[in-house]
Design a protein around this motif. Structure first.
Motif, PDB file in Angstrom:
ATOM      1  N   LEU A  56       0.831  -1.207   0.000  1.00  0.00           N
ATOM      2  CA  LEU A  56       0.000   0.000   0.000  1.00  0.00           C
ATOM      3  C   LEU A  56       0.861   1.251   0.000  1.00  0.00           C
ATOM      4  O   LEU A  56       0.580   2.211  -0.734  1.00  0.00           O
ATOM      5  N   ASN A  57       1.927   1.246   0.788  1.00  0.00           N
ATOM      6  CA  ASN A  57       2.795   2.421   0.818  1.00  0.00           C
ATOM      7  C   ASN A  57       3.472   2.648  -0.534  1.00  0.00           C
ATOM      8  O   ASN A  57       3.576   3.791  -1.008  1.00  0.00           O
ATOM      9  N   ALA A  58       3.916   1.559  -1.179  1.00  0.00           N
ATOM     10  CA  ALA A  58       4.581   1.697  -2.474  1.00  0.00           C
ATOM     11  C   ALA A  58       3.624   2.215  -3.544  1.00  0.00           C
ATOM     12  O   ALA A  58       3.978   3.102  -4.335  1.00  0.00           O
ATOM     13  N   VAL A  59       2.414   1.683  -3.585  1.00  0.00           N
ATOM     14  CA  VAL A  59       1.450   2.096  -4.606  1.00  0.00           C
ATOM     15  C   VAL A  59       0.993   3.534  -4.373  1.00  0.00           C
ATOM     16  O   VAL A  59       0.968   4.350  -5.309  1.00  0.00           O
ATOM     17  N   LEU A  60       0.640   3.875  -3.140  1.00  0.00           N
ATOM     18  CA  LEU A  60       0.158   5.234  -2.872  1.00  0.00           C
ATOM     19  C   LEU A  60       1.270   6.263  -3.038  1.00  0.00           C
ATOM     20  O   LEU A  60       1.015   7.397  -3.471  1.00  0.00           O
ATOM     21  N   SER A  61       2.511   5.891  -2.705  1.00  0.00           N
ATOM     22  CA  SER A  61       3.637   6.809  -2.916  1.00  0.00           C
ATOM     23  C   SER A  61       3.831   7.083  -4.400  1.00  0.00           C
ATOM     24  O   SER A  61       4.121   8.218  -4.808  1.00  0.00           O
ATOM     25  N   LEU A  62       3.685   6.041  -5.216  1.00  0.00           N
ATOM     26  CA  LEU A  62       3.798   6.212  -6.664  1.00  0.00           C
ATOM     27  C   LEU A  62       2.717   7.161  -7.181  1.00  0.00           C
ATOM     28  O   LEU A  62       2.990   8.040  -8.007  1.00  0.00           O
ATOM     29  N   VAL A  63       1.503   6.998  -6.677  1.00  0.00           N
ATOM     30  CA  VAL A  63       0.403   7.874  -7.085  1.00  0.00           C
ATOM     31  C   VAL A  63       0.686   9.323  -6.681  1.00  0.00           C
ATOM     32  O   VAL A  63       0.482  10.259  -7.461  1.00  0.00           O
ATOM     33  N   GLU A  64       1.197   9.516  -5.459  1.00  0.00           N
ATOM     34  CA  GLU A  64       1.486  10.861  -4.960  1.00  0.00           C
ATOM     35  C   GLU A  64       2.563  11.555  -5.784  1.00  0.00           C
ATOM     36  O   GLU A  64       2.512  12.780  -5.984  1.00  0.00           O
ATOM     37  N   ARG A  65       3.538  10.795  -6.232  1.00  0.00           N
ATOM     38  CA  ARG A  65       4.668  11.400  -6.967  1.00  0.00           C
ATOM     39  C   ARG A  65       4.333  11.708  -8.432  1.00  0.00           C
ATOM     40  O   ARG A  65       5.124  12.336  -9.128  1.00  0.00           O
ATOM     41  N   ARG A  66       3.184  11.285  -8.885  1.00  0.00           N
ATOM     42  CA  ARG A  66       2.800  11.532 -10.272  1.00  0.00           C
ATOM     43  C   ARG A  66       2.608  13.035 -10.505  1.00  0.00           C
ATOM     44  O   ARG A  66       1.962  13.728  -9.718  1.00  0.00           O
ATOM     45  N   ALA A  67       3.179  13.525 -11.580  1.00  0.00           N
ATOM     46  CA  ALA A  67       2.997  14.936 -11.932  1.00  0.00           C
ATOM     47  C   ALA A  67       1.561  15.163 -12.391  1.00  0.00           C
ATOM     48  O   ALA A  67       0.887  14.254 -12.875  1.00  0.00           O
ATOM     49  N   GLU A  70      -0.195  13.596 -15.493  1.00  0.00           N
ATOM     50  CA  GLU A  70       0.638  12.484 -15.977  1.00  0.00           C
ATOM     51  C   GLU A  70      -0.056  11.150 -15.717  1.00  0.00           C
ATOM     52  O   GLU A  70      -0.597  10.911 -14.636  1.00  0.00           O
ATOM     53  N   ASP A  71      -0.038  10.266 -16.711  1.00  0.00           N
ATOM     54  CA  ASP A  71      -0.612   8.933 -16.538  1.00  0.00           C
ATOM     55  C   ASP A  71       0.319   8.076 -15.692  1.00  0.00           C
ATOM     56  O   ASP A  71       1.549   8.176 -15.805  1.00  0.00           O
ATOM     57  N   GLY A  95      -7.424   2.384  -7.736  1.00  0.00           N
ATOM     58  CA  GLY A  95      -8.091   2.383  -9.023  1.00  0.00           C
ATOM     59  C   GLY A  95      -7.213   1.914 -10.167  1.00  0.00           C
ATOM     60  O   GLY A  95      -7.395   2.337 -11.311  1.00  0.00           O
ATOM     61  N   LEU A  96      -6.274   1.016  -9.866  1.00  0.00           N
ATOM     62  CA  LEU A  96      -5.335   0.506 -10.861  1.00  0.00           C
ATOM     63  C   LEU A  96      -5.500  -1.004 -11.016  1.00  0.00           C
ATOM     64  O   LEU A  96      -6.071  -1.675 -10.155  1.00  0.00           O
ATOM     65  N   GLU A 141      10.454  -3.897 -21.020  1.00  0.00           N
ATOM     66  CA  GLU A 141      10.074  -3.870 -22.441  1.00  0.00           C
ATOM     67  C   GLU A 141       8.830  -3.032 -22.705  1.00  0.00           C
ATOM     68  O   GLU A 141       8.645  -2.520 -23.810  1.00  0.00           O
ATOM     69  N   THR A 142       7.963  -2.879 -21.706  1.00  0.00           N
ATOM     70  CA  THR A 142       6.685  -2.192 -21.917  1.00  0.00           C
ATOM     71  C   THR A 142       6.605  -0.828 -21.241  1.00  0.00           C
ATOM     72  O   THR A 142       5.589  -0.139 -21.364  1.00  0.00           O
ATOM     73  N   GLY A 143       7.648  -0.458 -20.492  1.00  0.00           N
ATOM     74  CA  GLY A 143       7.609   0.810 -19.770  1.00  0.00           C
ATOM     75  C   GLY A 143       6.829   0.744 -18.474  1.00  0.00           C
ATOM     76  O   GLY A 143       6.440   1.778 -17.917  1.00  0.00           O
ATOM     77  N   GLY A 144       6.588  -0.461 -17.984  1.00  0.00           N
ATOM     78  CA  GLY A 144       5.881  -0.627 -16.723  1.00  0.00           C
ATOM     79  C   GLY A 144       6.745  -0.288 -15.525  1.00  0.00           C
ATOM     80  O   GLY A 144       7.971  -0.120 -15.644  1.00  0.00           O
ATOM     81  N   HIS A 145       6.121  -0.173 -14.363  1.00  0.00           N
ATOM     82  CA  HIS A 145       6.828   0.140 -13.116  1.00  0.00           C
ATOM     83  C   HIS A 145       6.874  -1.132 -12.266  1.00  0.00           C
ATOM     84  O   HIS A 145       5.835  -1.578 -11.765  1.00  0.00           O
ATOM     85  N   PHE A 146       8.054  -1.700 -12.117  1.00  0.00           N
ATOM     86  CA  PHE A 146       8.207  -2.935 -11.353  1.00  0.00           C
ATOM     87  C   PHE A 146       8.326  -2.634  -9.866  1.00  0.00           C
ATOM     88  O   PHE A 146       9.164  -1.823  -9.455  1.00  0.00           O
ATOM     89  N   ILE A 147       7.481  -3.271  -9.059  1.00  0.00           N
ATOM     90  CA  ILE A 147       7.567  -3.146  -7.596  1.00  0.00           C
ATOM     91  C   ILE A 147       8.007  -4.491  -7.045  1.00  0.00           C
ATOM     92  O   ILE A 147       7.260  -5.475  -7.096  1.00  0.00           O
ATOM     93  N   SER A 148       9.226  -4.531  -6.543  1.00  0.00           N
ATOM     94  CA  SER A 148       9.787  -5.767  -6.002  1.00  0.00           C
ATOM     95  C   SER A 148       9.028  -6.216  -4.765  1.00  0.00           C
ATOM     96  O   SER A 148       8.460  -5.398  -4.029  1.00  0.00           O
ATOM     97  N   ALA A 149       9.070  -7.506  -4.524  1.00  0.00           N
ATOM     98  CA  ALA A 149       8.438  -8.059  -3.321  1.00  0.00           C
ATOM     99  C   ALA A 149       9.257  -7.803  -2.070  1.00  0.00           C
ATOM    100  O   ALA A 149       8.758  -8.005  -0.956  1.00  0.00           O
ATOM    101  N   TYR A 150      10.513  -7.334  -2.220  1.00  0.00           N
ATOM    102  CA  TYR A 150      11.369  -7.191  -1.042  1.00  0.00           C
ATOM    103  C   TYR A 150      12.425  -6.099  -1.171  1.00  0.00           C
ATOM    104  O   TYR A 150      13.027  -5.706  -0.176  1.00  0.00           O
ATOM    105  N   SER A 151      12.668  -5.589  -2.380  1.00  0.00           N
ATOM    106  CA  SER A 151      13.775  -4.653  -2.602  1.00  0.00           C
ATOM    107  C   SER A 151      13.250  -3.335  -3.163  1.00  0.00           C
ATOM    108  O   SER A 151      13.444  -3.020  -4.341  1.00  0.00           O
TER     109      SER A 151
END
Length: 344
Positions: A56-67, A70-71, A95-96, A141-151
């Protein structure tokens, strides 16, 4: 209490969506080890594992940092099951719809939950390491944002909130026993404890069938090990060579001990019989190590992290009936049961 700023921010970001999990004294374990033992029940967390905090912290932080305007990038992750479920749940809140790569043989209890939260589940990998490689390649390859399970730093900050809750209720804790897979849980806890309560000893628990930290600590660098079948599927697999948790464990964790499969069975059975708690193999691993005598808890208060409860019914039935799991090749146990951190 000196709480790191990123951990305090994670706690505020949760805004009631993460449970403050119980910290309860276990009379059973206290008597068994002649000590004072308490259980931090992350198995009762949202998604039934500690993983919800970091996800939850990783996903919400990503949302907060979005300009503005910006998609958001496509979120991609790899998981043995619990992290995937947690990312799917966190993305549902935001909502993702994430893409989650898992092993084909991941427990159905975990895969079904990932689907329920609406994720794009791709359970096609041979094992966890294959899932991680595939997910990272797909994201690149697709420009996705990888969120590691531990790192991932936001992941570790969210996990650090466990330590804050624990210290608020039990400020004189002497040691904490922590399951170790990829190392995110123990790194997040150790970092926060080093700032807020530097006298607390942090002890990790791996399983004999998968012990990359034990081997890597002994080598002084990240090395690969052969991974065998284990009840603790959530702890199985080698770590990413760039794992940010490893140097934290080197610096802040007192030692790592190993639990065997019989230890795990005893831990799972004991939690259900004496505490009326369901735990998966990984979730019960720290209890298993303590019960087996791999950690001396006679002096001071000990907190044991019960990290998850997502176990398939058929596996739990086998454990309770003490029937062996299907015969498959196993990894020989290492000669030493303890890996100590290297001296500076």
């Amino acid at each position: 209490m000196n709480v790191p700023a990123d951990v305090a921010a994670a706690r505020a970001r949760f805004d009631g969506r993460i449970r403050r999990t119980p910290l309860v004294r276990s009379d059973w374990l206290s008597e068994a080890v002649s000590g004072d033992v308490h259980l931090k029940l992350e198995s009762l967390q949202v998604t039934n594992s500690f993983k919800a905090r970091g996800a939850l912290n990783a996903v919400l932080s990503l949302v907060e940092r979005r300009a503005a305007g910006e998609d958001l990038p496509q979120i991609v992750t790899a998981s043995a099951g619990n992290h995937g479920r947690a990312i799917a749940w966190a993305c549902q809140i935001a909502g993702l719809r994430p893409i989650v790569f898992t092993p084909r043989q991941a427990p159905d209890a975990k895969l079904s939950a990932i689907r329920r939260h609406g994720a794009d589940l791709r359970a096609t990998a041979a094992d966890y390491e294959d899932a991680e490689r595939t997910a990272k390649r797909f994201a690149a390859e697709t420009g996705g944002h990888f969120i590691s399970a531990y790192s991932h730093p936001d992941l570790l900050a969210g996990i650090g909130t466990i330590a804050v809750e624990m210290l608020e209720e039990l400020p004189d804790v002497a040691r904490v026993l922590v399951p170790v897979g990829g190392g995110g849980l123990i790194a997040g806890l150790a970092t926060t404890l080093a700032a807020a309560a530097p006298g607390v000893e942090v002890v990790g628990v791996e399983v004999e069938a998968s012990h990359p930290f034990t081997a890597s600590l002994a080598a002084g660098r990240i090395v690969e090990v052969q991974v065998g079948p284990t009840l603790a599927d959530g702890l199985a697999g080698n770590m990413d060579p760039d794992n940010i948790a490893f140097p934290i464990v080197q610096r802040l964790v007192a030692r790592v001990v190993l639990a065997g499969e019989e230890d795990l069975t005893a831990g799972m059975r004991g939690l259900l019989q004496h505490e009326h708690l369901v735990a998966e193999g990984a979730g019960a691993s720290a209890v298993a190590a303590l019960l087996a005598g791999h950690v001396d808890a006679r002096q001071g208060r000990t907190v044991v992290i019960v990290s998850g409860a997502n176990v398939d019914l058929n596996v739990l039935s086998q454990v309770l009936a003490s029937r062996p799991l299907p015969k498959r090749p196993t990894t020989p146990a290492p000669r030493g049961r303890v890996a100590r951190r290297r001296q500076p």
